[in-house]
Design a protein around this motif. Structure first.
Motif, mmCIF file in Angstrom:
data_model
loop_
_atom_site.group_PDB
_atom_site.id
_atom_site.type_symbol
_atom_site.label_atom_id
_atom_site.label_comp_id
_atom_site.label_asym_id
_atom_site.label_seq_id
_atom_site.Cartn_x
_atom_site.Cartn_y
_atom_site.Cartn_z
ATOM 1 N N GLU A 192 -68.841 -20.915 109.489
ATOM 2 C CA GLU A 192 -68.907 -20.565 108.073
ATOM 3 C C GLU A 192 -68.661 -19.084 107.821
ATOM 4 O OE1 GLU A 192 -69.088 -22.818 105.781
ATOM 5 O OE2 GLU A 192 -69.272 -24.392 107.272
ATOM 6 N N GLN A 193 -68.464 -18.305 108.867
ATOM 7 C CA GLN A 193 -68.238 -16.874 108.711
ATOM 8 C C GLN A 193 -66.751 -16.573 108.749
ATOM 9 O OE1 GLN A 193 -70.666 -14.383 111.156
ATOM 10 N NE2 GLN A 193 -69.355 -12.590 110.926
ATOM 11 N N VAL A 194 -66.305 -15.742 107.820
ATOM 12 C CA VAL A 194 -64.902 -15.355 107.733
ATOM 13 C C VAL A 194 -64.817 -13.834 107.821
ATOM 14 C CG1 VAL A 194 -62.794 -15.401 106.347
ATOM 15 C CG2 VAL A 194 -64.357 -17.356 106.300
ATOM 16 N N THR A 195 -63.995 -13.350 108.744
ATOM 17 C CA THR A 195 -63.758 -11.925 108.893
ATOM 18 C C THR A 195 -62.338 -11.614 108.449
ATOM 19 O OG1 THR A 195 -65.306 -11.742 110.738
ATOM 20 C CG2 THR A 195 -63.699 -9.970 110.478
ATOM 21 N N LEU A 196 -62.196 -10.743 107.472
ATOM 22 C CA LEU A 196 -60.884 -10.303 107.004
ATOM 23 C C LEU A 196 -60.724 -8.843 107.424
ATOM 24 C CD1 LEU A 196 -60.877 -11.907 103.435
ATOM 25 C CD2 LEU A 196 -59.813 -12.792 105.525
ATOM 26 N N ALA A 197 -60.093 -8.641 108.566
ATOM 27 C CA ALA A 197 -59.941 -7.287 109.098
ATOM 28 C C ALA A 197 -58.949 -6.475 108.284
ATOM 29 C CB ALA A 197 -59.495 -7.352 110.557
ATOM 30 N N THR A 198 -57.982 -7.144 107.687
ATOM 31 C CA THR A 198 -56.991 -6.450 106.854
ATOM 32 C C THR A 198 -56.747 -7.246 105.588
ATOM 33 O OG1 THR A 198 -55.881 -5.531 108.809
ATOM 34 C CG2 THR A 198 -54.650 -5.545 106.746
ATOM 35 N N ILE A 199 -56.889 -6.573 104.451
ATOM 36 C CA ILE A 199 -56.569 -7.158 103.155
ATOM 37 C C ILE A 199 -55.616 -6.207 102.446
ATOM 38 C CG2 ILE A 199 -57.461 -7.992 100.943
ATOM 39 C CD1 ILE A 199 -60.207 -8.231 102.283
ATOM 40 N N ALA A 212 -63.236 -7.000 104.801
ATOM 41 C CA ALA A 212 -64.484 -7.607 104.347
ATOM 42 C C ALA A 212 -64.867 -8.754 105.263
ATOM 43 C CB ALA A 212 -64.343 -8.106 102.911
ATOM 44 N N ASN A 213 -66.158 -9.151 105.194
ATOM 45 C CA ASN A 213 -66.687 -10.295 105.931
ATOM 46 C C ASN A 213 -67.415 -11.215 104.963
ATOM 47 O OD1 ASN A 213 -65.874 -9.260 108.440
ATOM 48 N ND2 ASN A 213 -67.753 -8.069 108.634
ATOM 49 N N ASP A 217 -74.031 -17.710 104.848
ATOM 50 C CA ASP A 217 -74.762 -18.086 103.641
ATOM 51 C C ASP A 217 -73.967 -17.838 102.370
ATOM 52 O OD1 ASP A 217 -74.773 -15.367 103.538
ATOM 53 O OD2 ASP A 217 -76.942 -15.141 103.291
ATOM 54 N N GLY A 218 -72.702 -17.414 102.497
ATOM 55 C CA GLY A 218 -71.862 -17.145 101.339
ATOM 56 C C GLY A 218 -71.887 -15.710 100.876
ATOM 57 N N SER A 219 -72.690 -14.860 101.519
ATOM 58 C CA SER A 219 -72.730 -13.446 101.160
ATOM 59 C C SER A 219 -71.473 -12.742 101.654
ATOM 60 C CB SER A 219 -73.960 -12.774 101.775
ATOM 61 O OG SER A 219 -75.147 -13.394 101.344
ATOM 62 N N TRP A 220 -71.155 -11.620 100.991
ATOM 63 C CA TRP A 220 -69.986 -10.829 101.366
ATOM 64 C C TRP A 220 -70.417 -9.433 101.792
ATOM 65 C CZ3 TRP A 220 -64.863 -12.036 101.884
ATOM 66 C CH2 TRP A 220 -64.473 -13.294 101.431
ATOM 67 N N GLN A 221 -69.761 -8.920 102.819
ATOM 68 C CA GLN A 221 -69.914 -7.542 103.249
ATOM 69 C C GLN A 221 -68.553 -6.864 103.132
ATOM 70 O OE1 GLN A 221 -71.468 -7.722 107.250
ATOM 71 N NE2 GLN A 221 -73.584 -7.932 106.548
ATOM 72 N N ILE A 222 -68.438 -5.921 102.210
ATOM 73 C CA ILE A 222 -67.185 -5.202 101.995
ATOM 74 C C ILE A 222 -67.254 -3.891 102.760
ATOM 75 C CG2 ILE A 222 -65.680 -4.131 100.286
ATOM 76 C CD1 ILE A 222 -66.721 -6.157 98.261
ATOM 77 N N GLY A 223 -66.491 -3.808 103.840
ATOM 78 C CA GLY A 223 -66.481 -2.584 104.628
ATOM 79 C C GLY A 223 -65.776 -1.467 103.890
ATOM 80 N N SER A 224 -64.594 -1.774 103.390
ATOM 81 C CA SER A 224 -63.825 -0.792 102.646
ATOM 82 C C SER A 224 -62.912 -1.535 101.689
ATOM 83 C CB SER A 224 -62.990 0.087 103.586
ATOM 84 O OG SER A 224 -62.159 0.963 102.869
ATOM 85 N N LEU A 225 -62.862 -1.061 100.456
ATOM 86 C CA LEU A 225 -61.985 -1.668 99.450
ATOM 87 C C LEU A 225 -61.483 -0.558 98.545
ATOM 88 C CD1 LEU A 225 -60.843 -4.372 98.445
ATOM 89 C CD2 LEU A 225 -62.755 -4.483 96.847
#
Length: 560
Positions: A192-199, A212-213, A217-225
């Motif tokens: 259920e975890q999705v890692t987007l290393a490049t957007i 972002a990750n 549980d559906g939460s998001w962690q935005i490393g940099s945007l």
């Protein structure tokens, strides 16, 4: 024995001929129709293809053309002009697991009701495909998609599988109604975890980059945007526009940068927005942060009737407090400045300083109604340690009692303006004065008021104004109890004897200037008419010595 040997050879030849015939027949439209019909009869799937092609120059590749696949009675999960299947020796042990599947020129529909694809592959590659994901909470429509999934192990409701590395690009994409072009996504799926290393994307005539990750549980962690030069228009109100932030358990933002953005929606707009947000988590309608920071400025910010020009905001966040280090803006042709803090546990806005200067402000037509309405539950208390006003013009256009204050100055200390979600003057002291004023079409000069508020009452220690050739002076008190009982004592020296007529007292049978002595009581309770509660006496002496004394009971003077 010779006969048996010849028979075996003959059988082998027949089998070989049959296999060769089947091989060629399967590559015809008739063969494709037979296979499609067999799958449709023996399974719950709807499957068809036009031709199958196999070339000995590429013996491990099988190509199907004009393929449609899905669950019976449901929209097709997959439509593709070509499907290239890479085979290997693994087919002897795992017939449905291939080396590579290439989907070309078609559409892939991702939804919980979509039929699970029966194949697996070490790699799924997309070439010029369209992807749709209706009814998933993320309304996605993407065109000209290229990319791949490694490995590809689809499951019911999970077309991309549970664990895989992903890389996609799309010529155009719309996500929850927001369009973008030249989209690039690189990352990984782990259950259920999705890692987007490049957007990366071109969006709303600007650009978006980041990483972002998405947690289980559906939460998001935005490393940099980072968003640059965004020009976005929407038909949504600002509440609806920001609503997606409340649909996930939390959004953790390490670094968000917005540069030169212009956003416009229903009854709101912001132009030339620059914003920097660091180390902040949004969850449960609030925030969590140990050392967060927000810095923002814009040319214009409009929401409803409120318009701020050149606003600047700087806020520091810690676990229980949001410290407003700076807020400045041009507003209503003047300037407003504030500093202070928001205290989360007490639901309290505590301003250290609030300054208004040079405003030309017309009060909203319903400001009295808004003053009486309870504030939202999250705003329990508002205090101002120091308030300053300089050279302001305040206008009320209420036809029943209009007023205007010109060049209004003032100071106040330790004001409590909201208590238990209700506007008021609950504590503190204030002094206000103006160069001129008009109250219900009566002009006065140099009006001034000083008051002090406690838990029990608001005491008006000084109230004065020049009227005609003389002066009006008054003192009074207003109870803080629900009945809002009020009392006022007013004296007028050398003032127009009928100066009170426009303020509610009946006309006197006198002319010219004179002296007045008024003492009245009444109730300023909410939703209660004032006039029936007013009782008191008025003594008036004109300049020629004539005297009149009147007594008011419940808003009426007997005999008038």
């Amino acid at each position: 024995m010779k006969f048996l040997g010849k028979l075996i050879i003959a059988l082998l030849v027949v089998i070989l001929v049959v296999l060769i015939a089947a091989y060629f027949l399967l590559q015809t439209r008739w063969g494709a129709a037979q296979i499609s019909s067999w799958v449709n009869e023996k399974s719950d799937y709807s499957f068809s293809f036009e031709e199958m092609d196999h070339r000995w120059a590429s013996p491990t590749h099988l190509t199907l053309t004009n393929v449609t696949f899905g669950r019976k009675g449901q929209p097709a999960t997959l439509v593709a002009k070509n499907i290239d299947i890479g085979l290997s020796s693994r087919q002897f042990s795992q017939p449905m697991h291939v080396d590579k599947i290439l989907l070309q020129d078609g559409t892939l529909n991702i939804s919980p009701d979509a039929a699970p694809l029966p194949f697996q592959a070490d790699m799924l590659q997309l070439s010029d495909m369209a992807i749709n994901s209706p009814n998933t909470g993320w309304e996605l429509h993407a065109q000209r998609v290229n990319g791949g999934v490694m490995p590809w192990q689809p499951k019911q409701g999970k077309v991309l599988g549970s664990t895989a590395d992903i890389q996609f690009s799309a010529g155009s994409m719309t996500l929850n109604g927001v369009p973008a072009t030249n989209v690039l996504l690189q990352g990984a799926i782990n259950n259920e975890q999705v890692t987007l290393a490049t957007i990366g994307a071109d969006m709303a005539r600007g650009s978006l980059t980041g990483n972002a990750n998405r947690l289980a549980d559906g939460s998001w962690q935005i490393g940099s945007l980072r968003l640059n030069d965004t020009r976005l228009q929407t038909d949504k109100s600002i509440t609806d526009f920001l609503a997606p932030l409340a649909t996930v358990p939390s959004v953790k933002i390490d670094n968000l940068e917005v540069t030169d953005a212009r956003l416009e929606g229903k009854n709101w707009a912001v132009t030339d927005l620059d914003l920097s947000l660091r180390n902040l988590t949004l969850a449960n309608g609030g925030w969590q942060s140990d050392d967060g920071r927000l810095s923002m400025n814009a040319s214009d910010f409009i929401i409803g009737a409120l318009q701020l020009n050149d606003p600047i905001v700087n806020i520091d966040f810690n676990p229980q407090t949001a410290v407003l280090r700076q807020f400045t803006s041009r507003w209503e042709r003047g300037m407003v400045r504030a500093s202070g803090q928001w205290q989360r546990n007490e639901k309290k806005l505590a301003l250290d300083e609030l300054v208004f200067a040079g405003l030309e402000y017309t009060l909203p037509a319903d400001w009295k109604t808004l003053w009486l309405e309870p504030l939202p539950a999250w705003l329990n208390t508002v205090t101002i340690k120091k308030l300053s006003a300089n050279r302001n013009l305040i206008i009320d256009i209420d036809p029943t009692f209009p007023f205007q204050l010109t060049a209004l100055d003032g100071t106040a200390n330790n004001l409590e303006l909201v208590r238990n979600n209700q506007w008021g003057i609950w504590s503190g002291d204030a002094t206000l004065n103006a160069s001129a004023a008009t109250f219900n079409r009566v002009d006065v000069r140099r009006p001034s008021i000083s008051l002090n508020a406690t838990d029990n009452q608001i005491s008006i220690t000084e109230l004065s104004a020049f009227s005609g050739e003389g002066m009006l002076e008054a003192t009074g008190a207003i109870s803080q109890a629900q009945q809002r009982n009020a009392a006022i004592n007013l004296r007028g020296r050398a003032v127009p004897v009928n100066v009170l007529q426009q303020w509610g007292w009946p006309a006197l049978p006198l002319q010219g200037n004179g002296n007045l002595q008024l003492s009245v009581t009444g109730s300023l309770a909410a939703q209660t008419p004032l006039k029936p509660t007013v009782s008191g006496t008025l003594q008036a002496t004109s300049s020629d010595g004539k005297q009149v004394q009147q007594t008011m009971q419940n808003g009426e003077i007997p005999g008038t």
